[in-house]
Design an enzyme around this catalytic site. Structure first.
Site, PDB file in Angstrom:
ATOM      1  N   HIS A  74       0.805  -1.239   0.000  1.00 27.24           N
ATOM      2  CA  HIS A  74       0.000   0.000   0.000  1.00 27.24           C
ATOM      3  C   HIS A  74       0.830   1.277   0.000  1.00 27.24           C
ATOM      4  O   HIS A  74       0.310   2.342  -0.290  1.00 27.24           O
ATOM      5  CB  HIS A  74      -0.861   0.081   1.269  1.00 27.24           C
ATOM      6  CG  HIS A  74      -1.799  -1.049   1.446  1.00 27.24           C
ATOM      7  ND1 HIS A  74      -2.641  -1.480   0.463  1.00 27.24           N
ATOM      8  CD2 HIS A  74      -2.069  -1.834   2.518  1.00 27.24           C
ATOM      9  CE1 HIS A  74      -3.366  -2.481   0.909  1.00 27.24           C
ATOM     10  NE2 HIS A  74      -3.032  -2.715   2.156  1.00 27.24           N
ATOM     11  N   GLU A 126      -3.350   3.056   1.551  1.00 29.78           N
ATOM     12  CA  GLU A 126      -2.861   3.539   0.240  1.00 29.78           C
ATOM     13  C   GLU A 126      -3.179   5.034   0.078  1.00 29.78           C
ATOM     14  O   GLU A 126      -2.345   5.812  -0.393  1.00 29.78           O
ATOM     15  CB  GLU A 126      -3.541   2.731  -0.879  1.00 29.78           C
ATOM     16  CG  GLU A 126      -3.139   3.211  -2.271  1.00 29.78           C
ATOM     17  CD  GLU A 126      -3.987   2.582  -3.377  1.00 29.78           C
ATOM     18  OE1 GLU A 126      -4.276   1.377  -3.315  1.00 29.78           O
ATOM     19  OE2 GLU A 126      -4.363   3.318  -4.305  1.00 29.78           O
ATOM     20  N   THR A 162      -6.219   2.644  -6.382  1.00 30.06           N
ATOM     21  CA  THR A 162      -5.929   1.662  -7.436  1.00 30.06           C
ATOM     22  C   THR A 162      -7.036   0.613  -7.595  1.00 30.06           C
ATOM     23  O   THR A 162      -7.235   0.082  -8.672  1.00 30.06           O
ATOM     24  CB  THR A 162      -4.606   0.927  -7.131  1.00 30.06           C
ATOM     25  OG1 THR A 162      -4.663   0.437  -5.793  1.00 30.06           O
ATOM     26  CG2 THR A 162      -3.412   1.843  -7.291  1.00 30.06           C
ATOM     27  N   CYS A 190      -5.783   0.021 -11.066  1.00 22.30           N
ATOM     28  CA  CYS A 190      -4.904  -1.142 -11.229  1.00 22.30           C
ATOM     29  C   CYS A 190      -5.539  -2.117 -12.226  1.00 22.30           C
ATOM     30  O   CYS A 190      -6.663  -2.580 -12.010  1.00 22.30           O
ATOM     31  CB  CYS A 190      -4.727  -1.815  -9.867  1.00 22.30           C
ATOM     32  SG  CYS A 190      -4.031  -3.446  -9.995  1.00 22.30           S
TER      33      CYS A 190
HETATM   34  S1  SF4 Z   1      -1.202  -5.085  -8.284  1.00 23.44           S
HETATM   35 FE1  SF4 Z   1      -2.981  -3.739  -7.993  1.00 23.44          FE
HETATM   36  S2  SF4 Z   1      -4.194  -4.650  -6.327  1.00 23.44           S
HETATM   37 FE2  SF4 Z   1      -2.161  -5.556  -6.288  1.00 23.44          FE
HETATM   38  S3  SF4 Z   1      -1.026  -4.326  -4.801  1.00 23.44           S
HETATM   39 FE3  SF4 Z   1      -0.612  -3.465  -6.838  1.00 23.44          FE
HETATM   40  S4  SF4 Z   1      -2.141  -1.864  -7.072  1.00 23.44           S
HETATM   41 FE4  SF4 Z   1      -2.823  -3.137  -5.383  1.00 23.44          FE
END
Ligand code: SF4
Length: 281
Positions: A74, A126, A162, A190
């Site tokens: 995070h 985060e 994200t 994300c």
């Molecule tokens: S890949 Fe995506 S869900 Fe996984 S830690 Fe990174 S930002 Fe978070």
């Protein structure tokens, strides 16, 4: 009963990376203390497994007095790194590179004179980390209603948590755009989470009961469960197979299973086994 498992269920790339870094650091510690600042992932079973391998967990930096501090996926505000250095501790940074990108956006927007608006849960680590990269001057909001009420400057830069959904982020942009002179919306969602959400919803639409496996303190798992529930299917969020109840499955023909980004495969597999063993299946 037919069982469908979402093909993106379970650990994301960022979580796998953070776990590998934490495990390697604990293995190579040569007897020195290695402590994760906050649970390395939002999953009690994995935190306990790593504890057995020598990785301690502390919620607050004040309680870490020696050794190495692991920064989890995070991320943290820049001041936390300064405090760690000030205390003479070593640091190993396992912040997910996708979160790092959001932190860089926050800094750049602030430097360029934008008011940073962060879309997400203000209590999530985060978001606390990203806030720190915008000199603490950003505003945080979580839904279009808040976006309509918040006080805005002429130039606004948007950053989403994200794990936020594409649809909600776009709705918030539509509310903010007419309220400001200039709006820059950064692409901080994300891709792993977006794929996981769409594959879970796809499964939820095909079944008559949906089981979402993951920690109750995992924002991403809670969001996944809500998205599945919104399809209208009976949805249950459990941390492990031990919480499943036979009566949930009475009269059901097809079960769907998914897990959040911090859910290990063995917990998902245990749920599959439990359902397969329902008498009469
Ligand atoms: S890949 Fe995506 S869900 Fe996984 S830690 Fe990174 S930002 Fe978070």
């Amino acid at each position: 009963m037919d069982i469908l498992v979402a093909d993106r269920a379970g650990f994301c790339w960022g979580v796998k990376r953070a776990l590998k870094i934490a495990e390697k650091t604990a293995e190579e510690s040569q007897g020195t203390t290695v402590t994760s600042l906050g649970p390395i992932i939002h999953n009690p079973a994995i935190v306990e497994q790593l504890h057995q391998k020598g990785l301690k967990t502390e919620k607050n930096l004040e309680d870490i007095r020696e050794g190495t501090v692991i920064i989890r996926a995070h991320g943290v505000p820049p001041e936390t790194f300064q405090e760690i250095e000030h205390k003479g501790l070593k640091v190993v940074d396992a912040t997910c590179p996708i979160v790092k990108k959001s932190q860089r956006y926050a800094k750049r927007l602030t430097d360029e004179g934008y008011q940073v608006v962060i879309v997400g849960d203000r209590n999530h680590p985060e978001i606390i980390g990203i806030l720190g990269h915008s000199n603490g001057n950003a505003v945080v909001l979580d839904d279009p209603e808040e976006a309509d009420k918040v006080s805005l400057k002429e130039k606004v830069g948007l950053i989403a948590q994200t794990t936020h959904t594409v649809e909600e982020y776009e709705r918030i942009q539509e509310v903010i755009r007419p309220r400001v002179k200039e709006m820059k919306a950064c692409d901080t969602l994300c891709f792993e989470t977006t794929r996981q959400q769409s594959s879970s919803v796809e499964i939820a639409r095909q079944v008559d009961i949906m089981i979402v496996v993951g920690g109750r303190n995992s924002a991403n798992t809670v969001r996944l469960a809500n998205m599945c529930r919104e399809t209208g299917v009976d949805t249950y969020h459990v941390e492990s197979a031990a919480e499943l109840k036979l009566e949930w499955f009475s009269g059901k023909k097809k079960a769907g299973i998914t897990g959040g980004a911090s859910t290990p495969d063995f917990l998902i597999e245990a749920v599959v086994r439990w359902i397969r063993e329902i008498p009469g299946n």
